[in-house]
Design a protein around this motif. Structure first.
Motif, PDB file in Angstrom:
ATOM      1  N   LYS A 129       0.843  -1.189   0.000  1.00  0.00           N
ATOM      2  CA  LYS A 129       0.000   0.000   0.000  1.00  0.00           C
ATOM      3  C   LYS A 129       0.881   1.243   0.000  1.00  0.00           C
ATOM      4  CE  LYS A 129      -3.405   2.494   2.800  1.00  0.00           C
ATOM      5  NZ  LYS A 129      -2.583   3.728   2.924  1.00  0.00           N
ATOM      6  N   THR A 130       0.529   2.195  -0.818  1.00  0.00           N
ATOM      7  CA  THR A 130       1.336   3.413  -0.885  1.00  0.00           C
ATOM      8  C   THR A 130       0.459   4.596  -1.289  1.00  0.00           C
ATOM      9  OG1 THR A 130       3.394   4.355  -1.712  1.00  0.00           O
ATOM     10  CG2 THR A 130       2.113   3.079  -3.290  1.00  0.00           C
TER      11      THR A 130
ATOM     12  N   ALA B  79       3.018  13.555   5.342  1.00  0.00           N
ATOM     13  CA  ALA B  79       3.773  14.698   5.868  1.00  0.00           C
ATOM     14  C   ALA B  79       4.408  15.532   4.770  1.00  0.00           C
ATOM     15  CB  ALA B  79       4.849  14.214   6.842  1.00  0.00           C
ATOM     16  N   GLU B  80       4.690  14.893   3.625  1.00  0.00           N
ATOM     17  CA  GLU B  80       5.405  15.592   2.557  1.00  0.00           C
ATOM     18  C   GLU B  80       4.497  16.503   1.734  1.00  0.00           C
ATOM     19  OE1 GLU B  80       7.807  12.777   0.424  1.00  0.00           O
ATOM     20  OE2 GLU B  80       8.425  11.836   2.302  1.00  0.00           O
ATOM     21  N   VAL B  81       3.202  16.395   1.946  1.00  0.00           N
ATOM     22  CA  VAL B  81       2.262  17.385   1.435  1.00  0.00           C
ATOM     23  C   VAL B  81       1.829  18.314   2.560  1.00  0.00           C
ATOM     24  CG1 VAL B  81      -0.029  17.748   0.441  1.00  0.00           C
ATOM     25  CG2 VAL B  81       1.453  15.969  -0.478  1.00  0.00           C
TER      26      VAL B  81
ATOM     27  N   ASP C  44      -0.280   7.824   2.331  1.00  0.00           N
ATOM     28  CA  ASP C  44       0.360   6.833   3.189  1.00  0.00           C
ATOM     29  C   ASP C  44       0.922   7.550   4.417  1.00  0.00           C
ATOM     30  OD1 ASP C  44       1.403   4.413   4.042  1.00  0.00           O
ATOM     31  OD2 ASP C  44       3.121   4.451   2.671  1.00  0.00           O
ATOM     32  N   ALA C  45       0.991   6.834   5.525  1.00  0.00           N
ATOM     33  CA  ALA C  45       1.729   7.259   6.719  1.00  0.00           C
ATOM     34  C   ALA C  45       1.152   8.508   7.381  1.00  0.00           C
ATOM     35  CB  ALA C  45       3.206   7.476   6.389  1.00  0.00           C
TER      36      ALA C  45
ATOM     37  N   GLN D 259      15.668  15.451   1.246  1.00  0.00           N
ATOM     38  CA  GLN D 259      16.053  14.039   1.277  1.00  0.00           C
ATOM     39  C   GLN D 259      14.934  13.089   1.686  1.00  0.00           C
ATOM     40  OE1 GLN D 259      19.731  13.219   3.350  1.00  0.00           O
ATOM     41  NE2 GLN D 259      19.078  11.160   3.913  1.00  0.00           N
ATOM     42  N   ASN D 260      14.091  13.479   2.631  1.00  0.00           N
ATOM     43  CA  ASN D 260      13.196  12.524   3.280  1.00  0.00           C
ATOM     44  C   ASN D 260      12.029  13.264   3.935  1.00  0.00           C
ATOM     45  OD1 ASN D 260      14.448  13.750   5.493  1.00  0.00           O
ATOM     46  ND2 ASN D 260      15.989  12.145   5.654  1.00  0.00           N
ATOM     47  N   PRO D 261      11.117  12.550   4.597  1.00  0.00           N
ATOM     48  CA  PRO D 261       9.972  13.249   5.193  1.00  0.00           C
ATOM     49  C   PRO D 261      10.357  14.376   6.147  1.00  0.00           C
ATOM     50  CG  PRO D 261       9.567  10.895   5.161  1.00  0.00           C
ATOM     51  CD  PRO D 261      10.983  11.079   4.715  1.00  0.00           C
ATOM     52  N   ALA D 262      11.419  14.191   6.910  1.00  0.00           N
ATOM     53  CA  ALA D 262      11.850  15.234   7.851  1.00  0.00           C
ATOM     54  C   ALA D 262      12.317  16.493   7.137  1.00  0.00           C
ATOM     55  CB  ALA D 262      12.971  14.698   8.742  1.00  0.00           C
TER      56      ALA D 262
END
Length: 224
Positions: free
Chosen positions: A21-22, A27-29, A56-57, A204-207
């Motif tokens: 599932k994806t 968080a990235e939006v 997701d997440a 780089q990543n969600p953070a």
């Protein structure tokens, strides 16, 4: 004068041989939207197919994510415009968030590539975070040279992927960007890292999504 940013978001709900599932990583939006909306920047959403954009997440303990879920912008996101019917030059910047979904329908997508070329060639800002920089692969500004060649950037790292979705992604994004000539850099796993190279801004990543949005906001304010 109000600035306008176009988020280009995945429509893919599953990825890989195990049908993981994806979608977009929430968080990235949510984090970039929070930064930009608070500053009065107008945000619109497009996707390759238009319409629904799976996520997701989601973390209900994150205030920014909770605010976004309840915001009318989230409803607009799920009625996203079809990217082929949008002109990226109408916006001051484009932003491609990650999640694993972009590795299905954003990477090497002709409409996404056209949007990147259109934004870049009209002097706009191009930004992407986590797996979102897969949108830059295969982009050619017209001379046969890969868009990323010689550009400083980052994305989800190979080290991070080993601990996250190595068996689900079709290739290592870090390796693919390096193969096209990108000057890739990364920080420790899951630590914020943003690279600004002129009008190209990558995280780089969600953070890194919130910090990327702050760099994007600075660049928007510096635009003529």
């Amino acid at each position: 004068m109000t600035k306008h940013v176009l988020f280009i978001v995945t429509n893919a709900a599953v990825i890989g041989p195990h049908n993981r599932k994806t979608g977009f990583f929430f968080a990235e939006v949510a984090h970039p939207f929070d930064v930009l909306d608070t500053a009065g920047v107008a945000v619109e959403f497009a996707s390759p197919a238009g319409g629904w954009t799976p996520y997701d997440a989601y973390d209900e303990k994150d205030p920014a994510q909770k605010r976004f879920l309840g915001n009318e912008a989230f409803r607009r996101l799920n009625h996203s415009r079809k990217l082929a019917e949008v002109d990226a030059a109408d916006y001051d910047a484009i932003l491609i968030p990650g999640g694993l979904g972009p590795m299905v329908d954003i990477q090497r997508n002709a409409d996404v590539q056209r949007a990147v070329v259109r934004a870049w060639s009209t002097g706009k800002l191009v930004s992407a975070v986590c797996h979102g920089p897969c949108s830059l692969l295969g982009v050619d500004l017209g001379g046969g040279t890969p868009f990323v060649r010689g550009k400083k950037l980052t994305s989800f790292s190979k080290k991070e992927e080993y601990d996250y979705a190595r068996d689900d992604v079709p290739y290592e994004l870090e390796d693919a960007l390096r193969a096209e000539g990108a000057e890739y850099s990364s920080a420790s796993n899951w630590e914020p890292h943003v690279v600004v190279d002129g009008r190209l801004i990558t995280g780089q990543n969600p953070a890194s999504a919130g910090p990327l949005a702050k760099e994007l906001l600075t660049a928007l304010r510096e635009q003529a």
